[in-house]
Design an enzyme around this catalytic site. Structure first.
Site, PDB file in Angstrom:
ATOM      1  N   PHE A   1      22.081 -35.844  25.872  1.00  0.00           N
ATOM      2  CA  PHE A   1      22.561 -37.007  24.464  1.00  0.00           C
ATOM      3  C   PHE A   1      24.251 -36.368  24.341  1.00  0.00           C
ATOM      4  O   PHE A   1      24.371 -35.276  24.312  1.00  0.00           O
ATOM      5  CB  PHE A   1      21.537 -36.791  23.292  1.00  0.00           C
ATOM      6  CG  PHE A   1      21.420 -38.118  23.384  1.00  0.00           C
ATOM      7  CD1 PHE A   1      20.077 -38.888  24.183  1.00  0.00           C
ATOM      8  CD2 PHE A   1      21.858 -38.808  22.301  1.00  0.00           C
ATOM      9  CE1 PHE A   1      19.259 -39.842  23.502  1.00  0.00           C
ATOM     10  CE2 PHE A   1      21.464 -40.382  22.139  1.00  0.00           C
ATOM     11  CZ  PHE A   1      20.028 -40.689  22.434  1.00  0.00           C
TER      12      PHE A   1
ATOM     13  N   HIS B   1      28.437 -46.664  16.647  1.00  0.00           N
ATOM     14  CA  HIS B   1      27.671 -46.594  17.946  1.00  0.00           C
ATOM     15  C   HIS B   1      29.000 -47.194  18.920  1.00  0.00           C
ATOM     16  O   HIS B   1      29.782 -47.888  19.057  1.00  0.00           O
ATOM     17  CB  HIS B   1      26.758 -47.407  17.914  1.00  0.00           C
ATOM     18  CG  HIS B   1      25.961 -46.011  18.913  1.00  0.00           C
ATOM     19  ND1 HIS B   1      25.967 -46.324  20.143  1.00  0.00           N
ATOM     20  CD2 HIS B   1      24.728 -45.212  18.899  1.00  0.00           C
ATOM     21  CE1 HIS B   1      25.344 -46.027  20.932  1.00  0.00           C
ATOM     22  NE2 HIS B   1      23.901 -45.201  20.502  1.00  0.00           N
TER      23      HIS B   1
ATOM     24  N   LEU C   1      22.192 -52.629  19.134  1.00  0.00           N
ATOM     25  CA  LEU C   1      22.484 -51.821  19.698  1.00  0.00           C
ATOM     26  C   LEU C   1      21.877 -51.362  21.701  1.00  0.00           C
ATOM     27  O   LEU C   1      21.257 -51.758  21.847  1.00  0.00           O
ATOM     28  CB  LEU C   1      21.826 -50.515  19.380  1.00  0.00           C
ATOM     29  CG  LEU C   1      21.771 -49.116  19.620  1.00  0.00           C
ATOM     30  CD1 LEU C   1      23.093 -48.495  19.362  1.00  0.00           C
ATOM     31  CD2 LEU C   1      20.581 -48.357  18.915  1.00  0.00           C
TER      32      LEU C   1
ATOM     33  N   GLN D   1      28.851 -44.289  10.687  1.00  0.00           N
ATOM     34  CA  GLN D   1      29.399 -43.965  12.641  1.00  0.00           C
ATOM     35  C   GLN D   1      29.355 -45.406  13.144  1.00  0.00           C
ATOM     36  O   GLN D   1      28.975 -46.395  12.387  1.00  0.00           O
ATOM     37  CB  GLN D   1      28.189 -43.656  13.024  1.00  0.00           C
ATOM     38  CG  GLN D   1      27.706 -43.135  14.126  1.00  0.00           C
ATOM     39  CD  GLN D   1      26.839 -42.222  14.640  1.00  0.00           C
ATOM     40  OE1 GLN D   1      25.862 -42.466  14.600  1.00  0.00           O
ATOM     41  NE2 GLN D   1      27.525 -40.989  14.767  1.00  0.00           N
TER      42      GLN D   1
ATOM     43  N   ARG E   1      29.700 -39.343  19.243  1.00  0.00           N
ATOM     44  CA  ARG E   1      30.535 -40.771  19.242  1.00  0.00           C
ATOM     45  C   ARG E   1      31.405 -40.806  18.506  1.00  0.00           C
ATOM     46  O   ARG E   1      31.792 -42.632  18.526  1.00  0.00           O
ATOM     47  CB  ARG E   1      28.644 -41.157  18.238  1.00  0.00           C
ATOM     48  CG  ARG E   1      27.614 -41.408  19.089  1.00  0.00           C
ATOM     49  CD  ARG E   1      26.436 -41.945  18.256  1.00  0.00           C
ATOM     50  NE  ARG E   1      25.386 -42.068  19.104  1.00  0.00           N
ATOM     51  CZ  ARG E   1      24.168 -42.055  18.478  1.00  0.00           C
ATOM     52  NH1 ARG E   1      23.711 -42.632  17.357  1.00  0.00           N
ATOM     53  NH2 ARG E   1      23.408 -41.917  19.214  1.00  0.00           N
TER      54      ARG E   1
ATOM     55  N   GLU F   1      22.920 -44.630  23.816  1.00  0.00           N
ATOM     56  CA  GLU F   1      23.471 -43.542  24.747  1.00  0.00           C
ATOM     57  C   GLU F   1      23.050 -42.453  25.425  1.00  0.00           C
ATOM     58  O   GLU F   1      23.356 -42.711  25.986  1.00  0.00           O
ATOM     59  CB  GLU F   1      23.557 -42.250  22.764  1.00  0.00           C
ATOM     60  CG  GLU F   1      24.759 -41.522  23.158  1.00  0.00           C
ATOM     61  CD  GLU F   1      24.770 -40.465  22.036  1.00  0.00           C
ATOM     62  OE1 GLU F   1      25.524 -41.243  21.126  1.00  0.00           O
ATOM     63  OE2 GLU F   1      24.659 -39.222  21.547  1.00  0.00           O
TER      64      GLU F   1
END
Lengths: 587, 231
Positions: free
Chosen positions: A119, A242, A252, A240, A286, A255
């Site tokens: 990740f 994304h 979404l 944040q 990110r 990731e």
């Protein structure tokens, strides 16, 4: 007006991952606990988390909690509190194993251990190379986790108040929190819920932005209630983006797509992240990937007729990996982007996803606020965990997989801490007179207003304003104008009216009450962002492009009263290891 | 775009009625939920549940042109006008498109929806082979939206006695879990003319599941386990 009062040892507001991890500790201890939720527990937004939970189990190769801690500190751009990060990363394996014991359907390795995937921003040996640290259930990790926690709470006979919305905190003149006023949506009835411990797990407020991966329910209710009760909000400028929301839809794309080997391409088919992050490339943190994408688009290398998105390519992973590890992503791409990622890339843009800031707390989940000379004085009776809290483990930028981990670690910690207070043996403190007045006044105004602006119109204006003035790249002129506009919207919020006056499941009233919370989140965000004259993590200012540790290595605190700002130091004192001193951040 | 929507507020309506709407859409409106949000901005008295808007939370299940589904992942282009929206059938209506799901959740709770293993857990994870884990695929993904159970005539007639397709799918999810130690109690709990055997394999559940799951197949597996146990 006298309201019905119900008394509990503890109440939990919010039944997402954090709330239900905490309620499990509380219910299993035998305390009387009520868990309030605007939606049925399994509909909470934790359900939408996709990629994984970070924990240094070392199932795929060597890993250590200290490497995880380093990655998290670096990911936070050194704004995270190192005592809290140390605690979270140390506890991670234990809370993941517990979740497995609860029945979580984790993906497995051939030897029967938990599978782990790479990740963004997670590395071995202090940034040397990518590491496989994220346990997962395909690309439905949040769904599997939320259902598992609900199931375990069914076993523990936790008492849920489903479709109840908390309206305001009750504090006595000494500042102790004694519960909440709450609205039962089905009947329209308002009640006082009194408790010796009030725990907020109300989630984020991403709905202050026009384009967001967040659910409709993510309206920052806990933050609004805390702000109205005089409690500051911490680090609210840090939101944040994304990197991979479906262009145009905002939904979404995890990731984990890049964790499994997916890559980002610009209009000329170039894997541009190699230029911005030569080591971790598409798996940089990110904030860095989102900024790089924005840069590509700004410089004319975006894709499509308007050159306004980039492409996420994963067809090279092959149908087998996609069907096994990323099945929901394929569904989402087909439904929301008209592309089958087995054959074609997905159009993506940076999309608001997560609120790093929130209600300030310590590692026990106790809410803290400045008092006298102490910047972190405990607010008695009040706790906050999960996205609504700022403990702060995410600092200026959260690493992927650390959000679900945060819910588990601090949900459990706060639950255990409250259990340790032996509240069953203590008496309820007397409620202050007029405890519910503020909430009732808000309801009375909505019921009485014959005309006014529509909630949807004011809400849309708010979302457009925050989106325009507080985006990926910010500057002084944009922010100053944004502050003025948001303060004007603050006045408009006070004048909204609803046509629906019914007592029965009045969703218009709920949305109006949510707008009261959204505006507090929006004010905190833009006022904090305007004041911070540096770039750090998710706060990227084109007029102050560098991090400025000499002046800005500190947490922002926004107070609703007078829109006052104060600052407090970052905790650089982990308990068992040396601190990681700030250094230049490259991936 | 034209809509006919079931309206009922027990506080003011003596009976439910269908209300017609004509809503101007934006070219970006893709899903039924997008249109409903636009509609609600015009008439805020229309009540419905919604949250994630991507088909994972299970809030916005309703009856859409005669078939149960989730508004957020139903593409407007697939729907003929007027789009007729009704609450999920078979459950008491609280208001408009919002139904009382108590009975549905009661049945879900009745199957003991949690892994039972009373032995002390190991220090690390319990081991499970990838093959054993795969047995849970197609089961654990249920979002409890109730599209299936409220499309099932057997559930309409006996919602208090028949567990229903969602509950039974979840019952099998725990039977199928190699970590669960309570298969025999779970089968006892279902070995009943109503709880399991009211399923007449009408298969509406399979037809409507927005996640593409197959409760009917899960029910079939429970049946064969019961048969195997009997002989």
């Amino acid at each position: 007006m006298s309201l019905a009062v119900r008394k509990f040892d503890a109440i939990v507001v919010g039944a997402g991952g954090a709330g239900m991890r905490a309620s499990l500790q509380l219910a299993e201890s035998g305390m009387s606990v009520a868990v309030l939720s605007k939606v049925f527990p399994t509909r909470s937004h934790t359900v939408a988390a996709q990629g994984g939970i970070g924990a240094s189990l070392g199932n795929m190769g060597e890993d250590s909690w200290l490497w995880h801690m380093y990655d998290t500190v670096k990911g936070s751009d050194w704004l995270g509190d190192q005592d809290a990060i140390e605690y979270m990363c140390k506890m991670a394996p234990q809370v993941v194993y517990e979740l497995e014991h609860f029945g979580m359907p984790f993906d497995r390795n051939a030897d029967g251990t938990l599978y782990q995937r790479p990740f963004g921003g997670h590395s071995a040996n202090f940034g040397e190379k990518s590491v496989q640290r994220a346990v997962a259930s395909a690309d439905r990790t949040g769904h599997a986790m939320l259902h598992t926690l609900y199931q375990r709470n069914v076993r523990a006979r936790t008492q849920f108040f489903v479709e109840w919305m908390a309206l305001d905190l009750i504090r006595d003149p000494q500042g102790e929190v004694l519960g909440v006023t709450a609205l039962e949506m089905e009947t329209g009835e308002v009640m006082l819920l009194q408790a010796k411990a009030t725990l907020f797990a109300t989630g984020g407020g991403g709905r202050i932005f026009a384009a967001s991966t967040n659910a409709f329910i993510n309206t920052g209710d806990g933050l609004g209630m805390a702000a109205r009760a005089g409690i500051p909000l911490e680090d609210m400028e840090f939101w944040q983006f994304h990197p991979t929301g479906v262009a145009g839809a905002g939904v979404l794309i995890t990731e984990a797509v890049r964790g499994e080997g997916g890559i980002l391409l610009n209009a000329s088919g170039e894997r541009f992240m190699e230029r911005y992050a030569p080591n971790l490339k598409d798996l940089a943190s990110r904030d860095i990937v989102s900024r790089s994408m924005d840069q590509e688009i700004k410089e004319g290398r975006g894709c499509g007729p308007h050159k306004d998105y980039v492409l996420l390519k994963l067809d090279h992973l092959g149908p087998e990996v996609i069907m096994k590890r990323l099945p929901s992503i394929r569904d989402i791409a087909i439904k929301f982007a008209n592309v089958d990622p087995i054959r074609e890339p997905i159009p993506v843009v940076p999309t608001i996803h997560y609120m790093m800031g929130g209600i300030p707390t310590n590692v026990h989940g106790q809410v803290v606020a400045p008092d006298g000379g102490d910047p972190n004085a405990v607010v008695p009776g009040f706790f906050a965990i999960g996205e609504c809290a700022c403990v702060s483990v995410h600092g200026a930028n959260r690493l992927g997989t650390n959000s679900l981990l945060d819910l588990l670690v601090f949900g459990r910690a706060a639950g255990d801490f409250i259990v340790g207070q032996n509240l069953q043996r203590q008496a309820h403190k007397p409620l202050p007179p007029h405890a519910a007045d503020a909430a009732l006044a808000r309801l009375a105004r909505l019921d009485g207003a014959a005309s006014g602006e529509q909630v949807a119109d004011v809400g849309n204006a708010l979302r457009r304003t925050v989106q325009t003035h507080c985006g990926v790249f910010r500057n002084q002129a944009l922010l100053t104008e944004g502050v003025t506009k948001i303060l004007e919207l603050d006045r408009r919020v006070q004048r909204v009216a609803i046509q629906d006056k019914s007592r029965t499941f009045n969703t218009a009233r709920v949305e109006a009450l949510e707008l009261d919370n959204l505006i507090e989140v929006a004010k905190a965000t833009i006022i904090s962002a305007e004041a911070r004259r540096e770039s750090r993590g998710a706060q990227a200012r084109s007029d102050y492009p560098n991090r400025d540790d000499a002046n800005w290595l500190k947490h922002t605190l926004w107070f609703r009263e007078g829109n006052r700002l104060a600052y407090k130091p970052v905790n650089m004192k982990p308990v068992s290891v040396d601190a990681f001193p700030p250094k230049t951040r490259t991936y | 775009m034209k809509f006919r929507i079931y309206r009922y507020d027990p506080a003011k309506d003596s009976a439910p009625y269908m209300k017609d709407y004509d809503v101007a859409l934006d070219p970006h409106d893709r899903m039924l939920l997008d249109a409903m949000i636009r509609l609600k901005a015009v008439d805020d008295t229309l009540a419905f549940r919604r949250s994630c808007r991507e088909g994972v939370c299970g809030s916005d299940a309703m009856n859409i042109n005669g078939k149960n589904g989730l508004a957020c992942i139903t593409n407007l282009r697939e729907l003929s006008e007027p789009i007729v929206l009704r609450p999920l059938p078979g459950l008491p209506v609280i208001r408009d498109l919002i139904v009382d799901m108590s009975q549905f959740f009661k049945q879900y709770h009745s199957i003991k929806p949690y892994v039972v293993d009373d032995t002390p857990p190991p220090e690390k994870e319990r081991l499970q082979s990838p093959q054993a884990r795969e047995e849970l695929d197609g089961l654990y993904e249920c979002i409890l939206c109730a599209c299936c159970s409220t499309a099932c005539p057997s559930f309409w007639w006996n919602p208090d006695k028949f567990v229903g397709p969602a509950g039974l799918l979840n019952a099998y999810r725990f039977i199928a879990d190699s970590r669960d130690q309570a298969t025999s109690e779970r089968l006892d709990n279902l070995d009943d003319p109503y709880r399991l055997f009211r399923c007449h394999t009408i298969m509406n559940c399979v037809d409507v599941c927005p996640k593409g799951l197959n409760p009917s197949a899960a029910i079939g597996r429970i049946r064969s386990l019961l048969v195997k146990r009997a002989v």
